[in-house]
Design an enzyme around this catalytic site. Structure first.
Site: not given
Ligand code: NAP
Length: 443
Positions: A111, A138, A142, A193, A207, A211, A313
Site C-alpha cells: 500500500k 487495502v 477482504i 502483536g 497506513d 489505503k 495477518g
Molecule cells: P515482512 O514480514 O517484513 O517481509 C518482508 C520480506 O521481504 C522479508 O522476507 C525480507 O527478507 C524481504 N525483503 C525486504 N527487503 C528486501 C530486499 N531489499 N531484497 C530482498 N528481500 C527483501 O513484510 P510482510 O508483513 O510480509 O508485508 C509484505 C507486504 O505486504 C508489505 O508491502 C505490506 O505492507 C503488505 N501487507 C502486509 C500485511 C500483513 O498483515 N503483514 C497485510 C496487508 C499487506 P528477509 O526475510 O531476508 O529479511
C-alpha cells in the site's frame, strides 16, 4: 459460447519477492495447494524462486532447497508472474518496473508504494499492456478493490467509509470496552502483536491514509495521491472522549472516508480524509470489533454495501494475493477477461439431511411430572444435545389446569437427527403442539 480452454504448453513461472509474514504464507499455499491453484488458473503455477535479504534467516515455512535467493533482479527477469511482498518503496518499485518491462504480470500488497507511486506504476503497466493487481494492499483478506473496480463499474459510488487499520481499531475497541487509556490499549495491542514496537504509521493514521488514497482512486476513477488525504491519527483520543461518546450512544472509530462533494462554487470534487470519528452504535461499522476491518460503500444505484473481514495477518493476506495470482494467470492462459466461472471442483451437491445445524424448537406441553425427562430422552436417543431449555407456565389449559411452553435450542447436529427428534417429540401424548421449529446459525 466460450470455447474449451487449450491446455498451455508450459507452466507459468512465478517469482516471489519477500518471504516474511505474507510471502511465507503465499509460498506455502503455492506449494501445498499447487494442484488446485493450477486447475483454477488453467496452467500449473511453478514457484521458481523467492527473493529475500538473508538466506540464513529463520522461515515460518519448510521450503525446498535452492528456492531462496538474494538475486531478486535475476528472478524477476525469468518470470511470467511476479509477486512483490517485500514492502517499502525501494527496491520494490524498481523490481516491479523491471518486471513490467519484461512483460510479466505483477501482483503486490504494497500500500505504501501504491499510495505514493501508483500513478507511475499504472502508466508503465498500461503502456506495456501488462496487468498490475494489488487487492491485498487495502484491508488484507477482504475482497474490496476488485468489487469497487469491476462489480461497481456500472454504478456511481458516492461515499466510502472504511475501518482499514486493524491496530487502531483494536486500540479504540479496547478503550471502549474496558475504559483503558490510549497508552494502556496501545501496550495491549503491542503485547498481542497487533501493533509494532514503533506504532507511528498506524496510530498517526498514515497506513489508513495510504489505503484511503487507493480506495478513493478506484472509487472515483481519478488518481489521488497520499498528499490529497487529510490525515489525523488517534493519539489524542482520551478515555474521557470514549466514555462521553458511549453515553450519547456513539462509538469512536478511525475512519478512512472518501466522498463526492461540491465546493463553495458548486463544483464537484472528492474529499479524502482519515480521522477519529463518532459513529452511532447502530451503524454497521460500529459493530466491527478488535483488529477486524470493514469497508462501507454508498452507491447511487446499489445503495449501501458492507465488506468485512481480517485486514492483516500472513495467511488472510495471502488469500487476497493468491486471488490476484489465479485471476492474472487465467487472463494469461485464456486471453481477454478469462472465464467467468471455473468448474474444476467436481464437488457433488449433498442432501440437507447431512447438513449440521441447530434447531430452536417451541413446544406446548402438559404441565405434568416426568414430561421433561421423556422429551430429553428422545433428544439423547437421537444424539442431539440441548444447549438451552426455557420453560414458561400458563394458566388455563384444556382441562382448566396449567400448560407449559418450552423453547429448546440444540447444539449442532445432523439435520436428519434433528428432524427425527422433532417428529418423535411431536408424537408424545404430553405434547399439545409444536409451535415452531427454526434453524439457528451463528451461535
Ligand atoms: P515482512 O514480514 O517484513 O517481509 C518482508 C520480506 O521481504 C522479508 O522476507 C525480507 O527478507 C524481504 N525483503 C525486504 N527487503 C528486501 C530486499 N531489499 N531484497 C530482498 N528481500 C527483501 O513484510 P510482510 O508483513 O510480509 O508485508 C509484505 C507486504 O505486504 C508489505 O508491502 C505490506 O505492507 C503488505 N501487507 C502486509 C500485511 C500483513 O498483515 N503483514 C497485510 C496487508 C499487506 P528477509 O526475510 O531476508 O529479511
Amino acid at each position: 459460447m466460450n470455447s474449451p480452454a487449450t491446455p498451455p504448453a508450459r507452466a507459468l513461472r512465478v517469482a516471489l519477492l519477500g518471504c516474511g509474514n505474507v510471502g511465507s504464507q503465499v509460498a506455502r499455499i503455492l506449494l501445498e495447494d499447487a494442484e488446485n491453484l493450477g486447475r483454477r488458473a488453467g496452467a500449473p503455477l511453478e514457484l521458481t524462486g523467492i527473493a529475500v535479504r538473508s538466506l540464513d534467516a529463520r522461515r515460518d515455512v519448510d521450503l525446498p532447497a535452492g528456492l531462496l535467493t538474494t538475486d531478486a533482479e535475476a528472478l524477476v527477469e525469468d518470470a511470467d508472474i511476479v509477486i512483490e511482498l517485500m514492502g517499502g518503496i525501494e527496491p520494490a518499485k524498481s523490481l516491479i518496473l523491471r518486471a513490467i518491462g519484461h512483460g510479466a504480470t505483477v501482483v503486490s500488497g504494497n500500500k505504501a508504494l501504491f499510495a505514493q507511486d501508483g500513478p507511475e506504476l499504472y502508466e508503465q503497466a498500461d503502456a506495456a499492456g501488462v496487468q498490475l493487481s494489488y487487492e491485498a494492499a487495502v484491508a488484507g483478506a477482504i475482497p474490496i478493490l476488485r468489487p469497487i473496480r469491476d462489480s461497481l463499474s456500472g454504478d456511481r459510488i458516492t461515499r466510502v467509509l472504511g475501518i482499514v487499520n486493524g491496530t487502531t481499531n483494536y486500540i479504540l475497541d479496547q478503550m471502549d470496552s474496558t475504559g483503558a487509556s490510549f497508552a494502556d490499549a496501545l501496550k495491549a495491542a503491542q503485547d498481542l502483536g497487533y501493533a509494532e514496537a514503533d506504532p507511528t504509521a498506524d496510530v498517526e493514521g498514515h497506513d489508513a491514509a495510504a489505503k484511503a488514497a487507493i480506495l478513493a482512486s478506484l472509487s472515483f476513477h481519478t488518481r489521488f495521491a497520499l498528499e490529497d488525504v487529510h490525515c489525523e491519527g488517534i493519539t489524542s483520543v482520551t478515555a474521557d472522549d470514549i466514555a462521553a461518546a458511549a453515553e450519547d450512544g456513539y462509538v469512536i472509530k478511525l475512519l478512512a472516508i472518501a466522498e463526492m462533494l461540491t465546493d463553495e462554487s458548486g463544483a464537484a470534487g472528492v474529499g479524502v480524509r482519515v480521522h477519529p470519528t463518532l459513529l452511532p452504535r447502530s451503524h454497521p461499522l460500529a459493530a466491527v470489533r478488535g483488529a477486524f476491518n470493514a469497508v462501507f460503500i454508498e452507491a447511487e444505484n446499489a445503495g449501501e454495501l458492507m465488506f468485512y473481514g481480517q485486514g492483516a495477518g500472513g495467511t488472510p493476506t495471502a488469500s487476497a494475493v493468491l486471488g490476484d495470482v489465479v485471476s492474472a494467470a487465467r487472463r494469461m492462459v485464456l486471453g481477454g477477461p478469462g472465464r467467468t466461472e471455473t468448474t474444476t471442483g467436481h464437488v457433488p451437491p449433498l442432501s440437507i439431511d447431512v447438513v449440521r445445524t441447530s434447531y430452536c424448537i417451541g413446544l406446548e406441553v402438559a404441565d405434568q411430572p416426568g414430561v421433561l425427562a421423556r422429551i430429553a430422552q428422545i433428544f439423547a436417543e437421537n444424539g442431539v444435545s440441548i444447549e438451552t431449555m426455557r420453560q414458561r407456565i400458563h394458566q388455563g389449559g384444556p382441562d382448566g389446569g396449567t400448560t407449559a411452553e418450552l423453547r429448546i435450542v440444540t447444539h449442532r447436529a445432523p439435520e436428519a437427527s434433528l428432524a427425527a427428534t422433532v417428529e418423535q417429540v411431536a408424537a408424545l401424548d404430553v405434547i399439545t403442539a409444536v409451535s415452531s421449529v427454526l434453524r439457528v446459525e451463528g451461535i
